[in-house]
Each structure stands twice: as C-alpha cells, then as structure tokens.
Design a protein around this motif. Sequence first.
Motif, PDB file in Angstrom:
ATOM      1  N   GLY A  36       0.833  -1.200   0.000  1.00 44.81           N
ATOM      2  CA  GLY A  36       0.000   0.000   0.000  1.00 44.81           C
ATOM      3  C   GLY A  36       0.867   1.248   0.000  1.00 44.81           C
ATOM      4  N   VAL A  37       0.487   2.245  -0.790  1.00 48.51           N
ATOM      5  CA  VAL A  37       1.246   3.492  -0.881  1.00 48.51           C
ATOM      6  C   VAL A  37       0.299   4.667  -0.684  1.00 48.51           C
ATOM      7  CG1 VAL A  37       2.808   4.905  -2.254  1.00 48.51           C
ATOM      8  CG2 VAL A  37       2.832   2.435  -2.526  1.00 48.51           C
ATOM      9  N   THR A  38       0.669   5.573   0.223  1.00 47.25           N
ATOM     10  CA  THR A  38      -0.113   6.775   0.467  1.00 47.25           C
ATOM     11  C   THR A  38       0.803   7.990   0.373  1.00 47.25           C
ATOM     12  OG1 THR A  38      -1.559   5.577   1.996  1.00 47.25           O
ATOM     13  CG2 THR A  38      -1.637   7.975   2.082  1.00 47.25           C
ATOM     14  N   GLU A  39       0.383   8.986  -0.368  1.00 47.71           N
ATOM     15  CA  GLU A  39       1.145  10.238  -0.430  1.00 47.71           C
ATOM     16  C   GLU A  39       0.854  11.039   0.831  1.00 47.71           C
ATOM     17  OE1 GLU A  39       0.996  14.378  -2.906  1.00 47.71           O
ATOM     18  OE2 GLU A  39       0.938  12.534  -4.099  1.00 47.71           O
ATOM     19  N   ILE A  40       1.880  11.283   1.627  1.00 48.48           N
ATOM     20  CA  ILE A  40       1.724  12.023   2.874  1.00 48.48           C
ATOM     21  C   ILE A  40       1.779  13.523   2.624  1.00 48.48           C
ATOM     22  CG2 ILE A  40       2.666  12.412   5.179  1.00 48.48           C
ATOM     23  CD1 ILE A  40       1.401   9.675   4.762  1.00 48.48           C
ATOM     24  N   GLU A  41       2.761  13.958   1.868  1.00 44.78           N
ATOM     25  CA  GLU A  41       2.872  15.374   1.512  1.00 44.78           C
ATOM     26  C   GLU A  41       3.772  15.488   0.295  1.00 44.78           C
ATOM     27  OE1 GLU A  41       4.418  17.108   5.050  1.00 44.78           O
ATOM     28  OE2 GLU A  41       6.487  16.499   4.658  1.00 44.78           O
ATOM     29  N   SER A  42       3.664  16.608  -0.392  1.00 42.60           N
ATOM     30  CA  SER A  42       4.489  16.817  -1.578  1.00 42.60           C
ATOM     31  C   SER A  42       4.715  18.303  -1.793  1.00 42.60           C
ATOM     32  CB  SER A  42       3.824  16.208  -2.819  1.00 42.60           C
ATOM     33  OG  SER A  42       2.581  16.843  -3.087  1.00 42.60           O
ATOM     34  N   ALA A  43       5.772  18.604  -2.522  1.00 39.01           N
ATOM     35  CA  ALA A  43       6.073  19.974  -2.934  1.00 39.01           C
ATOM     36  C   ALA A  43       6.071  20.004  -4.455  1.00 39.01           C
ATOM     37  CB  ALA A  43       7.429  20.414  -2.394  1.00 39.01           C
ATOM     38  N   PRO A  44       5.289  20.892  -5.051  1.00 36.14           N
ATOM     39  CA  PRO A  44       5.195  20.908  -6.515  1.00 36.14           C
ATOM     40  C   PRO A  44       6.474  21.394  -7.172  1.00 36.14           C
ATOM     41  CG  PRO A  44       4.040  22.792  -5.583  1.00 36.14           C
ATOM     42  CD  PRO A  44       4.459  21.927  -4.428  1.00 36.14           C
TER      43      PRO A  44
END
Length: 212
Positions: A36-44
């Motif tokens: 399972g993979v979940t995006e926690i946070e990202s910077a564009p």
Amino acid sequence: MILLQLSAAQGPAECALAVAKAWHRLQQDAQAMAVGVTEIESAPGPHPGTYASVLLHLDGDAAATLAARWCGSLLWICRSPYRPQHGRKNWFFSGVVVAAPAPAFARDVRFETLRSCGPGGQHVNRTESAVRAIHVGTGMSVKVQSERSQHANKRLALLLLAQRLDMQQQRATIAARNDRRLQARVMPRGNPSRRFVGPDFVADNRPGVVPD
C-alpha cells in the motif's frame, strides 16, 4: 510502516519531472508487490504535474523491499522535454528512507486523539482514530488520519514527526555551513543505484559507465 522521500533537491525542472515519473512507476511496482502506498505530503515542481519532492508511506510485507529499490542516487537519462537543444541528458534525483525513531524518542512525544475529518464515508467523525503527535521539546506537531486504526496512525505520526525534526536539524546544519548547494536532503550524484532511460522511464539495468 516505512516513509520514503523522493526528491529533486536543487535540480532543474527535468529532475522534478523525473520525480513525478518515479512516483508513477513506484505505484505500479507497489501494486505488483501488494504494497500500500499513500502520499503524505508533496512539494510541486516548476511545471504542472512535477514534484520537487514527495513523501510516501509504504505499508505491507514487501514495503522494505520496495523502498530499498528506490533508495540512493537515481538517474533519468533523457533529452530534456523542456529544453530540446540542451546538451545535458543526465537528470539526478534521490530516494531516502526515513529511519524509524529510537524507542526513547516516543517518550518525548505527547499524543492527542481527535475525530477524523474529510472524505471517508461513515467511518469519519464516528471514532477518534485521528492522532496529533507533539514533540514536547520543540512543540512541533503533526496530525495523521490516513489509517483507520488509532494505533496505526500513532506509528505513522511518530515516523513523520521524526522525519520533520530530522529535516529541521539538517536545515540548521546547512545554514551554519552557509552552503547553498545543499538542502534538507542532500542529493548524492554519481554512481546511481538505478537508471531509467527515455521518455517512458524504462529501467536500464545494463552495467557500464553512465554517459555524459
């Protein structure tokens, strides 16, 4: 539970595109490996659909194996889609696994439970499964509600809080050194652990010297 950060560091737009392509490829790998993979946070990144960095939560029996495949210096070899006349075609980015905090770290963290909010169906707002973790020494806090289990959210909150404290410490070290080439996660270059080639981001497992 494992946190994996993919980062373009201070690289140009092509590196941010490489991170986006890697994120898409990693999702395919995860599905094949039942992770399972979940995006926690990202910077564009500088262009739509690109990422300067993305922090991912991997969960499953093969999570550590998958994370190991995406660690270290990573290389995308391709002509720039943004600058067709540009001579460079090596675009480095990196993958870093956030290490689990030492058991003693948990003693410095205070937890608060609260009701989840946002999409989620009947589960939302009926159980206090969301968790806020607060580091007593610094006051830094994170809120996690991506898991249905309060215990799982606590484990993920500890990882995320440790990761942010680590980044804060690295920023302080970098500022002290006054080295503008570095950032929270230093990107290693050369001797990449994996290479990908072309617009389709095909894995290149052939031995040999990386071309200029």
